[in-house]
Motif scaffolding. Structure first.
Motif: not given
Length: 197
Positions: A99-101, A134-142, A145-150, A155-162
């Motif tokens: 999802y791009n902001f 200012n951060n590049n890429w941060t993993e929030l949880f995994r 089945k799914i991983q949440l990062a931004y 300027k995007s949210i990423e959902l890794g679909l495992i």
């Protein structure tokens, strides 16, 4: 006016009393402030709008917008399928949903505490974090089945679909408290998507 029946007397008779306008503060209604003050900052968070079609097949390295505002990247050798079934249904493995902001939306969350909630296969996952551009890429949880990062840089949210999953909704809100997901009316969601599309 709100009419309320109030029991009174030993016999338990009921008298009609009127609660006049502004006599009952809204914050006395449980949950009303949470719903009113914490709207979803994501457009089409429950995947109601699919202007490009209802089903997509992607091969390795294909990148495509599917449900409005959501883009998928197939980074797996095995083809994947995205479809509109009770949300966003993903059949496959190891792909990324983005999802791009827009700048105006990114300003609302940059360097602020936000809470993301996701309903995946009838389970809700919640994470609170500071969205720092200012951060590049941060993993929030995994999980399995799914991983949440931004990615603050893009300027995007990423959902890794495992694995194969159905995502029923995604909510991003300001603050550190996850409040109930309240869908927008379809017409409102469509108008927001049409402007972007």
């Amino acid at each position: 006016e709100v009419w309320k029946n109030v029991p009174s007397g030993e016999e338990g008779e009921v008298s009609g009393n009127i609660i006049t306008k502004n006599s009952l503060p809204l914050d006395r209604i449980i949950g009303i402030n949470d719903i009113r003050n914490n709207p979803n900052l994501l457009i089409n968070g429950d995947f109601q709008v699919w202007q490009r079609g209802k089903s997509f097949n992607l091969s390795k390295n294909d990148v495509k917008y599917t449900s409005d505002r959501w883009k998928i990247w197939c980074n797996n050798d095995t083809p994947i399928t995205i479809s509109s079934e009770n949300g966003l249904k993903f059949d496959g493995a190891n792909s990324n949903l983005y999802y791009n902001f827009e700048d105006s939306d990114f300003i609302k969350i940059n360097n602020k505490i936000v809470t993301m909630s996701i309903m995946v296969d009838n389970n809700v996952y919640t994470e609170t974090f500071i969205y720092n551009g200012n951060n590049n890429w941060t993993e929030l949880f995994r999980n399995d089945k799914i991983q949440l990062a931004y990615n603050g840089t893009t300027k995007s949210i990423e959902l890794g679909l495992i694995k194969s999953v159905t995502i029923k909704w995604v909510k991003l809100e300001l603050g550190s408290v996850a409040t109930p997901f309240v869908p927008r009316l379809y017409g409102e969601e469509l108008a927001l998507c049409q402007r972007y599309y």
